[in-house]
Design a protein around this motif. Structure first.
Motif, PDB file in Angstrom:
ATOM      1  N   GLU A  30     -15.953  -3.066   8.236  1.00 30.56           N
ATOM      2  CA  GLU A  30     -14.736  -3.001   7.347  1.00 30.56           C
ATOM      3  C   GLU A  30     -14.053  -1.622   7.391  1.00 30.56           C
ATOM      4  O   GLU A  30     -12.637  -1.786   7.463  1.00 30.56           O
ATOM      5  N   GLN A  31     -14.631  -0.529   7.729  1.00 29.96           N
ATOM      6  CA  GLN A  31     -13.827   0.640   8.175  1.00 29.96           C
ATOM      7  C   GLN A  31     -13.046   0.517   9.430  1.00 29.96           C
ATOM      8  O   GLN A  31     -11.820   0.951   9.387  1.00 29.96           O
ATOM      9  N   LEU A  32     -13.673  -0.273  10.456  1.00 29.95           N
ATOM     10  CA  LEU A  32     -12.988  -0.296  11.629  1.00 29.95           C
ATOM     11  C   LEU A  32     -11.713  -1.152  11.517  1.00 29.95           C
ATOM     12  O   LEU A  32     -10.535  -1.082  11.840  1.00 29.95           O
ATOM     13  N   GLN A  33     -11.884  -2.259  10.841  1.00 24.23           N
ATOM     14  CA  GLN A  33     -10.753  -3.299  10.629  1.00 24.23           C
ATOM     15  C   GLN A  33      -9.695  -2.811   9.733  1.00 24.23           C
ATOM     16  O   GLN A  33      -8.486  -2.925   9.951  1.00 24.23           O
ATOM     17  N   ASN A  34     -10.108  -1.618   8.773  1.00 27.83           N
ATOM     18  CA  ASN A  34      -9.062  -1.055   8.106  1.00 27.83           C
ATOM     19  C   ASN A  34      -8.200   0.072   8.900  1.00 27.83           C
ATOM     20  O   ASN A  34      -6.987   0.049   8.792  1.00 27.83           O
ATOM     21  N   LYS A  35      -8.907   0.645   9.854  1.00 24.96           N
ATOM     22  CA  LYS A  35      -8.447   1.472  11.120  1.00 24.96           C
ATOM     23  C   LYS A  35      -7.246   0.767  11.796  1.00 24.96           C
ATOM     24  O   LYS A  35      -6.177   1.336  12.310  1.00 24.96           O
ATOM     25  N   ILE A  36      -7.617  -0.434  12.235  1.00 19.05           N
ATOM     26  CA  ILE A  36      -6.850  -1.131  13.437  1.00 19.05           C
ATOM     27  C   ILE A  36      -5.808  -2.083  12.807  1.00 19.05           C
ATOM     28  O   ILE A  36      -4.914  -2.628  13.367  1.00 19.05           O
ATOM     29  N   GLU A  37      -5.781  -2.279  11.506  1.00 18.71           N
ATOM     30  CA  GLU A  37      -4.977  -3.314  10.892  1.00 18.71           C
ATOM     31  C   GLU A  37      -3.319  -2.945  11.266  1.00 18.71           C
ATOM     32  O   GLU A  37      -2.652  -3.734  11.406  1.00 18.71           O
ATOM     33  N   PRO A  38      -2.973  -1.540  11.244  1.00 16.63           N
ATOM     34  CA  PRO A  38      -1.808  -1.375  11.504  1.00 16.63           C
ATOM     35  C   PRO A  38      -1.186  -1.824  12.926  1.00 16.63           C
ATOM     36  O   PRO A  38      -0.192  -2.491  13.130  1.00 16.63           O
ATOM     37  N   TYR A  39      -2.292  -1.558  13.860  1.00 20.99           N
ATOM     38  CA  TYR A  39      -2.047  -1.880  15.093  1.00 20.99           C
ATOM     39  C   TYR A  39      -1.871  -3.616  15.368  1.00 20.99           C
ATOM     40  O   TYR A  39      -0.944  -4.196  16.203  1.00 20.99           O
ATOM     41  N   ARG A  40      -2.824  -4.126  14.688  1.00 17.41           N
ATOM     42  CA  ARG A  40      -2.881  -5.684  14.629  1.00 17.41           C
ATOM     43  C   ARG A  40      -1.320  -6.235  14.171  1.00 17.41           C
ATOM     44  O   ARG A  40      -0.739  -7.205  14.603  1.00 17.41           O
ATOM     45  N   GLN A  41      -1.068  -5.625  12.976  1.00 12.40           N
ATOM     46  CA  GLN A  41       0.241  -6.036  12.496  1.00 12.40           C
ATOM     47  C   GLN A  41       1.489  -5.736  13.403  1.00 12.40           C
ATOM     48  O   GLN A  41       2.307  -6.510  13.419  1.00 12.40           O
ATOM     49  N   GLN A  42       1.512  -4.626  14.298  1.00 13.78           N
ATOM     50  CA  GLN A  42       2.451  -4.611  15.134  1.00 13.78           C
ATOM     51  C   GLN A  42       2.560  -5.647  16.022  1.00 13.78           C
ATOM     52  O   GLN A  42       3.501  -5.901  16.518  1.00 13.78           O
ATOM     53  N   ILE A  43       1.110  -6.118  16.757  1.00  9.83           N
ATOM     54  CA  ILE A  43       1.172  -7.337  17.592  1.00  9.83           C
ATOM     55  C   ILE A  43       1.538  -8.609  17.017  1.00  9.83           C
ATOM     56  O   ILE A  43       2.590  -9.197  17.341  1.00  9.83           O
ATOM     57  N   ILE A  44       1.323  -8.742  15.748  1.00  9.64           N
ATOM     58  CA  ILE A  44       1.385  -9.801  15.311  1.00  9.64           C
ATOM     59  C   ILE A  44       3.069 -10.063  14.768  1.00  9.64           C
ATOM     60  O   ILE A  44       3.663 -11.139  15.016  1.00  9.64           O
ATOM     61  N   ASN A  45       3.757  -8.833  14.548  1.00  9.79           N
ATOM     62  CA  ASN A  45       5.210  -9.050  14.159  1.00  9.79           C
ATOM     63  C   ASN A  45       6.044  -8.384  15.344  1.00  9.79           C
ATOM     64  O   ASN A  45       7.243  -7.828  15.208  1.00  9.79           O
ATOM     65  N   HIS A  46       5.470  -8.521  16.409  1.00 10.83           N
ATOM     66  CA  HIS A  46       6.248  -7.915  17.713  1.00 10.83           C
ATOM     67  C   HIS A  46       7.479  -8.623  17.906  1.00 10.83           C
ATOM     68  O   HIS A  46       7.426  -9.896  17.761  1.00 10.83           O
ATOM     69  N   PRO A  47       8.692  -7.910  18.260  1.00 14.80           N
ATOM     70  CA  PRO A  47       9.920  -8.653  18.434  1.00 14.80           C
ATOM     71  C   PRO A  47       9.929  -9.886  19.566  1.00 14.80           C
ATOM     72  O   PRO A  47      10.908 -10.527  19.675  1.00 14.80           O
ATOM     73  N   VAL A  48       8.948  -9.452  20.634  1.00 14.04           N
ATOM     74  CA  VAL A  48       8.796 -10.565  21.780  1.00 14.04           C
ATOM     75  C   VAL A  48       9.130 -11.934  20.954  1.00 14.04           C
ATOM     76  O   VAL A  48       9.892 -12.853  21.826  1.00 14.04           O
ATOM     77  N   TYR A  49       8.276 -12.322  19.887  1.00 14.61           N
ATOM     78  CA  TYR A  49       8.307 -13.866  19.588  1.00 14.61           C
ATOM     79  C   TYR A  49       9.494 -14.227  19.011  1.00 14.61           C
ATOM     80  O   TYR A  49       9.993 -15.547  19.469  1.00 14.61           O
ATOM     81  N   ALA A  50      10.550 -13.447  18.538  1.00 12.29           N
ATOM     82  CA  ALA A  50      11.916 -13.981  18.103  1.00 12.29           C
ATOM     83  C   ALA A  50      12.776 -14.132  19.104  1.00 12.29           C
ATOM     84  O   ALA A  50      13.772 -14.871  19.115  1.00 12.29           O
ATOM     85  N   GLN A  51      12.442 -13.539  20.243  1.00  9.37           N
ATOM     86  CA  GLN A  51      13.497 -13.596  21.451  1.00  9.37           C
ATOM     87  C   GLN A  51      12.892 -14.854  22.412  1.00  9.37           C
ATOM     88  O   GLN A  51      13.629 -15.328  23.568  1.00  9.37           O
ATOM     89  N   ILE A  52      11.630 -15.542  21.920  1.00  6.22           N
ATOM     90  CA  ILE A  52      11.515 -17.031  22.933  1.00  6.22           C
ATOM     91  C   ILE A  52      12.350 -18.107  22.153  1.00  6.22           C
ATOM     92  O   ILE A  52      11.463 -18.623  21.262  1.00  6.22           O
TER      93      ILE A  52
END
Length: 262
Positions: free
Chosen positions: A6-28
């Protein structure tokens, strides 16, 4: 799920969100955009398999004569994942690994296979990453991504390998990307069918069943060792940053290609 997870998932969530919302997807937006994306992503599909087999080598006996190695629980978890990743079925029920399925998807949409094939061919002969990257003229973002994975593999720390396998690779495909591929499939089924199947299969098998097995494997290997969980946190964050770098590289090439066509 234990407190460390649980602690790990809280720590990495901001990075996961950056990947999930990365601008590359909108350019495809076109098949050509997707081809460029796949020519980057294929390296992640391939080195995922290398990470998988490294875990199997570390957690089970893969040599002869055979002896019991590690815990039977860990053996079961990794072997169960290997079966699904290394010998799944394509859309026609033919057995193949997810990497081979991805290559078929690239071929169907006419993505360039030369780079990844040259890389694999050279590596199979020389077993030298530097030579393989040079032979294939591998793109910098892809090279940095693979190098990090192999740094973790070469650490011989099974708990770190399990961590980036579990938290750095699974369930990072956003709904927006699935929607884009779905629309392309409706318009160009003859070019996108295999890739859409790959994504659907990834979600069905990797994102559900395998992710639970991998999480259990990581928790078993780290147990309640705080020092291991600290290492896992640092390494997982680094792995997610490398994924962001890979997507940055794909985005840059997609934008350059669009600009050259205007």
């Amino acid at each position: 799920m234990n407190k460390f997870t649980e602690q790990l998932q809280n720590k990495i969530e901001p990075y996961r969100q950056q990947i999930i919302n990365h601008p590359v997807y909108a350019q495809i937006n076109t098949i050509e955009d997707l081809r460029i994306f796949m020519q980057h992503h294929v390296y992640a599909v391939w080195d995922f398999m290398s990470l998988l087999k490294s875990l199997q080598n570390n957690l089970t006996c893969t040599s002869v004569p055979w002896f019991p190695k590690g815990s039977a629980e860990s053996r079961f978890l990794i072997n169960e994942i290997v079966v699904g990743e290394e010998s799944d079925v394509d859309e026609n029920g033919i057995r193949m690994s997810h990497f081979e399925l991805y290559l078929n998807a690239m071929k169907q949409c006419s993505a360039d296979l030369n780079e990844i094939q040259n890389f694999i061919q050279e590596l199979s002969v020389s077993h030298n990453l530097d030579m393989a990257f040079k032979k294939a003229s591998t793109k910098k973002a892809c090279e940095e991504f693979v190098r990090f994975t192999f740094d973790v593999i070469n650490s011989n720390k099974d708990y770190l390998q399990a961590a980036i396998f579990t938290f750095g690779r699974e369930d990072l495909i956003p709904g927006m990307f699935l929607s884009i591929v779905g629309k392309m499939h409706q318009e160009f089924p003859e070019k996108i069918a295999t890739f859409k199947y790959y994504l659907d299969r990834h979600i069905e098998v990797d994102g559900d069943h395998h992710s639970h097995l991998a999480l259990q494997m990581t928790e078993n290997l780290c147990a309640n060792d705080e020092s291991k969980w600290k290492e896992v946190e640092e390494t997982t964050i680094n792995s997610l940053q490398k994924r962001l770098g890979l997507w940055d590289g794909a985005l840059q090439q997609i934008l350059l290609n669009k600009a050259s066509q205007n």
